[in-house]
Design a protein around this motif. Structure first.
Motif, short mmCIF file in Angstrom:
data_model
loop_
_atom_site.label_atom_id
_atom_site.label_comp_id
_atom_site.label_asym_id
_atom_site.label_seq_id
_atom_site.Cartn_x
_atom_site.Cartn_y
_atom_site.Cartn_z
N HIS A 226 11.75 -3.93 -2.04
CA HIS A 226 11.64 -3.04 -3.29
C HIS A 226 12.16 -1.69 -2.95
O HIS A 226 11.70 -1.03 -2.11
N PHE A 227 13.15 -1.04 -3.66
CA PHE A 227 13.48 0.29 -3.70
C PHE A 227 13.02 1.14 -4.90
O PHE A 227 13.63 0.52 -5.97
N VAL A 228 12.52 2.22 -4.54
CA VAL A 228 12.13 3.22 -5.63
C VAL A 228 12.81 4.45 -5.42
O VAL A 228 12.54 5.21 -4.60
N SER A 229 13.93 4.91 -6.19
CA SER A 229 14.64 6.25 -5.86
C SER A 229 14.78 7.17 -7.27
O SER A 229 14.92 8.27 -6.82
N GLU A 230 14.35 6.53 -8.28
CA GLU A 230 14.37 7.38 -9.46
C GLU A 230 12.98 7.95 -9.85
O GLU A 230 12.06 6.92 -10.05
N PHE A 231 12.79 9.08 -10.02
CA PHE A 231 11.68 9.67 -10.65
C PHE A 231 11.84 10.66 -11.78
O PHE A 231 12.77 11.31 -11.92
N THR A 232 10.79 10.41 -12.85
CA THR A 232 10.95 11.45 -13.97
C THR A 232 10.14 12.42 -14.20
O THR A 232 10.07 13.34 -14.77
N GLU A 233 8.99 12.19 -13.24
CA GLU A 233 7.93 13.33 -13.27
C GLU A 233 7.62 13.88 -11.62
O GLU A 233 8.01 13.19 -10.63
N PRO A 234 7.35 15.16 -11.63
CA PRO A 234 6.78 15.75 -10.38
C PRO A 234 5.62 14.99 -9.48
O PRO A 234 5.02 14.36 -10.09
N SER A 235 6.24 14.56 -8.24
CA SER A 235 5.10 13.85 -7.34
C SER A 235 4.80 12.44 -7.84
O SER A 235 3.98 11.85 -7.34
N GLU A 236 5.81 12.00 -8.58
CA GLU A 236 5.86 10.50 -9.13
C GLU A 236 5.72 9.38 -8.05
O GLU A 236 4.91 8.54 -8.06
N TRP A 237 6.13 9.90 -6.61
CA TRP A 237 5.94 8.99 -5.80
C TRP A 237 4.49 8.56 -5.22
O TRP A 237 4.20 7.60 -4.68
N ILE A 238 3.57 9.54 -5.56
CA ILE A 238 2.39 9.45 -5.23
C ILE A 238 1.66 8.32 -6.21
O ILE A 238 0.89 7.56 -5.39
N GLY A 239 2.17 7.96 -6.99
CA GLY A 239 1.86 6.81 -7.86
C GLY A 239 2.25 5.41 -7.16
O GLY A 239 1.35 4.62 -7.32
N TRP A 240 3.30 5.49 -6.60
CA TRP A 240 3.70 4.19 -5.86
C TRP A 240 2.97 4.09 -4.61
O TRP A 240 2.43 3.13 -4.30
N LEU A 241 2.63 5.28 -3.84
CA LEU A 241 1.95 5.33 -2.65
C LEU A 241 0.51 4.54 -2.74
O LEU A 241 -0.10 3.90 -2.00
N LYS A 242 0.00 5.04 -3.88
CA LYS A 242 -1.45 4.43 -4.10
C LYS A 242 -1.45 3.17 -4.25
O LYS A 242 -2.65 2.43 -4.24
N ILE A 243 -0.52 2.19 -4.55
CA ILE A 243 -0.45 0.62 -4.59
C ILE A 243 -0.26 0.20 -3.13
O ILE A 243 -0.23 -1.07 -3.14
N PHE A 244 0.07 0.95 -2.30
CA PHE A 244 0.40 0.18 -0.92
C PHE A 244 -0.80 -0.18 -0.29
O PHE A 244 -2.01 0.37 -0.52
N ASP A 245 -1.04 -1.20 0.48
CA ASP A 245 -2.21 -1.75 1.42
C ASP A 245 -1.91 -0.91 2.59
O ASP A 245 -3.04 -0.50 2.99
N VAL A 246 -0.71 -0.81 3.15
CA VAL A 246 -0.66 0.06 4.34
C VAL A 246 0.56 0.70 4.07
O VAL A 246 1.66 0.37 3.71
N ALA A 247 0.45 1.92 4.79
CA ALA A 247 1.56 2.96 4.69
C ALA A 247 2.28 3.18 6.04
O ALA A 247 1.61 2.97 7.31
#
Length: 383
Positions: A226-247
């Motif tokens: 899965h690729f996530v490249s577009e964001f509409t909010e500042p620091s939005e990638w943190i929301g994706w990071l939070k659903i990782f089991d391992v980073a």
């Protein structure tokens, strides 16, 4: 990200300006992350323009980041003896040493540039390689400072947005979308892992750039990539990071020093798989407590990461529940070294140009400075 966090932090109590040394490189999302209290200066990337800003705005302190910013500041402050210049290194100098043709001016001005800076901050011992080249006379003005990070109240994303069923394991990588961050090696590892384990294991790659788009098209047939490249909010990638089991961050980027991604991984309790480059080893393993928040991978003789090494590390995270829980439980311990208070206080002391033996103190309470120095009790806000 370090510049954004520093600017926003100090803009609550100081006048803060941001100048882009390479204005042809910019990103709207990054600009939107700056506080409204930060003034973004119009920039043509001209030292004379920066010099005019310094004089007109009575700017007292300049903190430059990355070689091109250091160079433009060096040229802009010639003759401005009262400006306190803090130069922050993040790994680009190692790249410049190995590839001096990147900028023909590097070898010409680097020695005088380093001597002119009032203070030099480096993130890892690896960054000090430049001092062997230029033989810095006053090594006392150089000091190692780890980055700082404040936890952000950003809600986790829903796995349903990527059609990931609840309960299926998710590896994730957050970085600039460049080859040297190990994106394709991570993809190859997860494809191989799915074939071995005969179950659906997902990889979320979070980052923007042409390289991300190329990989998206190349691996379109794999529904678990899965690729996530577009964001509409500042620091939005943190929301994706939070659903990782391992980073993960299997980087072999030559300038890698102290990746913000790994700091964020630790901040949100994600076990880590990363490569031994820069100070990553010390980021995920504490020599004091002998606690580890993840698995460290060695680079091969070509300074690349082996896909098979990533696969084996992923298998441990997937199949050894005891190890997984141990790594996860240690993330808080390893994150302690990146507390924003310590980071900001060190920078602020240098901004004030405090003598190392001075007994004056700057304390931080609730992330607001309580300053006793007479210099800072004037009615005007300091730059």
């Amino acid at each position: 990200m370090l510049v954004v966090r520093l600017a926003n932090f100090f803009a609550a109590t100081q006048d803060v300006y941001v100048y882009n040394a390479r204005p042809w490189l910019w990103n709207k999302q990054i600009l939107n992350m700056f506080s409204l209290n930060v003034r973004i200066l119009n920039s043509s990337g001209n030292p004379e323009e920066l010099r005019d800003y310094i004089i007109e705005e009575k700017i007292e302190v300049i903190n430059s980041h990355i070689w091109w910013s250091d160079k433009i500041v060096y040229k802009a402050i010639q003759g401005l003896e009262k400006v306190n210049w803090i130069l922050s290194m993040h790994g680009c100098y190692e790249n410049m040493i190995e590839n001096p043709d990147i900028d023909q001016e590097f070898s010409i001005i680097i020695k005088d540039l380093m001597h002119k800076a009032n203070h030099i901050i480096y993130a890892t011992s690896k960054n000090t390689k430049i001092f062997d080249v230029i033989k810095l006379k006053d090594r006392d003005k150089a000091q190692k400072v780890y980055y700082g990070y404040n936890l952000q109240s950003i809600p986790p994303k829903s796995k349903r947005l990527l059609n990931i069923p609840e309960g299926e394991f998710v590896f994730g990588l957050v970085s600039r979308a460049i080859k040297e961050k190990g994106w394709e090696e991570s993809i190859s590892a997860v494809i191989r892992l799915n074939n071995i384990m005969q179950e659906c294991i997902h990889l979320i790659l979070v980052g923007h750039g042409n390289y991300a788009q190329e990989l998206r098209e190349k691996y379109l047939e794999y529904p678990y990539i899965h690729f996530v490249s577009e964001f509409t909010e500042p620091s939005e990638w943190i929301g994706w990071l939070k659903i990782f089991d391992v980073a993960i961050l299997p980087t072999y980027f030559v300038s890698e020093s102290l990746p913000n991604s790994i700091i964020e991984y630790l901040a949100y309790n994600k076990p880590v798989i990363a490569t031994d480059i820069g100070d990553i080893k010390h980021m995920i393993y504490s020599e004091k407590t002998h606690k580890s928040a993840g698995i460290l991978l060695n680079l091969n003789e070509d300074r690349r990461v082996e896909v098979e090494d990533i696969v084996q590390a992923m298998k441990i995270m997937l199949t050894d529940e005891t190890k997984y829980k141990e790594y996860k439980s240690h993330t808080n311990i390893l994150f302690e070294q990146f507390q924003m208070e310590n980071f900001a206080q060190t920078y602020f002391s240098l901004y004030l140009n405090f003598d190392k033996n001075s007994k004056e103190l700057v304390t931080i309470e609730n992330f607001e400075y309580q300053v006793s120095s007479p210099r800072l009790m004037q009615s005007d806000r300091r730059r």
